[in-house]
Design a protein around this motif. Structure first.
Motif, short mmCIF file in Angstrom:
data_model
loop_
_atom_site.label_atom_id
_atom_site.label_comp_id
_atom_site.label_asym_id
_atom_site.label_seq_id
_atom_site.Cartn_x
_atom_site.Cartn_y
_atom_site.Cartn_z
N SER A 1 -30.65 27.46 -12.83
CA SER A 1 -31.30 26.17 -12.35
C SER A 1 -31.98 25.47 -13.39
CB SER A 1 -32.48 26.76 -11.10
OG SER A 1 -33.34 27.25 -11.76
N PHE A 2 -32.39 26.36 -14.32
CA PHE A 2 -33.11 25.72 -15.77
C PHE A 2 -32.27 25.00 -16.56
CE2 PHE A 2 -35.74 29.47 -14.35
CZ PHE A 2 -36.97 28.90 -14.20
N ASN B 1 -31.12 21.81 -13.73
CA ASN B 1 -32.31 20.79 -13.16
C ASN B 1 -32.09 20.36 -11.75
OD1 ASN B 1 -33.95 20.98 -15.42
ND2 ASN B 1 -32.12 19.84 -16.57
N LYS B 2 -31.31 21.18 -11.06
CA LYS B 2 -31.17 20.88 -9.60
C LYS B 2 -31.40 21.93 -8.60
CE LYS B 2 -29.02 16.80 -9.96
NZ LYS B 2 -29.39 15.62 -9.25
#
Length: 241
Positions: A130-131, A134-135
């Protein structure tokens, strides 16, 4: 330096990175469920050939309202990062990110065949990835990743029944029975979403064909198909955790 020492050094560095990223996890809801247009499912599969390890990553994107597939991409590659329990993301991320680059549009949410917050350091693949995405991300595992010797409580035999996995007073994930008379799946948030919303979305993507949500089920089917094309022997393997 011997192989065992190299792996120990790598594990220490990986855990250091995980502990640093863990402080940035946001498990509160950061998405409007009604504004989701596309959801992607991600899965990987491995095989060995000539003493080398390879993998394929498949991403299948569905249109949220119709639940129809709008695109499917994959990437193949050699894996040179050894398997270390709890550090699976370091093996998978490079190929995942390579596959994501092939997508025509970036989905609003990613669903992983694996864990997220349900991890000793809350850094399963759904969270770690996720990093870079960015979702919002969700982890949907078919097998239970046991932590701190904590067993899960089987939910009632009813559609969408669930029990939470609580370790030392903290909710790590959820055992969800998506349909009656089926095995449960193990839900955990990845990042930028809460467990209730993640559960709602997973339930919305289950149909009569399988107890696994469509995005990860279709991605899993694609990995099997492509893997067999690459390695038509019995020397095949799936991910370990």
């Amino acid at each position: 330096m011997k192989e065992g020492q190299i792996m120990h050094t790598a594990e220490k560095e990986y855990i250091k990175i995980q502990n640093k990223l863990q402080k940035k996890i946001e498990i509160q809801n950061n998405i409007d469920i009604h504004a989701i247009k596309r959801v992607a499912g991600i899965d990987l599969a491995y095989w060995n050939a000539e003493n080398k390890e390879y993998a394929v990553c498949c991403i299948v994107v569905l249109e949220n309202e119709s639940k129809q597939v709008v695109e499917s991409k994959h990437a193949l590659g050699m894996i040179d990062v050894p398997y270390i329990p709890g550090c699976l993301a370091f093996r998978e991320l490079p190929l995942i990110l390579e596959t994501i680059k092939k997508l025509d549009t970036l989905p609003d949410l990613f669903m992983f065949d694996g864990n997220g917050y349900l991890h000793p350091r809350h850094m399963g693949i759904a969270t770690h990835a996720s990093f870079y995405l960015n979702k919002p991300t969700i982890g949907v595992a078919k097998k239970y990743y046991k932590i701190e010797e904590t067993d899960y409580i089987m939910p009632p035999n009813e559609k969408n029944a669930y029990t939470d996995i609580v370790i030392k007073g903290e909710v790590y994930g959820r055992v969800l029975r998506t349909q009656k008379n089926v095995r449960p799946v193990f839900i955990s948030v990845g990042n930028f979403i809460d467990l209730h919303t993640a559960t709602t979305i997973v339930c919305d993507y289950v149909n009569s064909e399988s107890h696994i949500p469509m995005p990860t089920r279709l991605a899993d089917m694609e990995t099997h198909k492509i893997r067999r094309m690459q390695e038509p022997t019995d020397n095949l393997s799936k991910r370990s955790d």
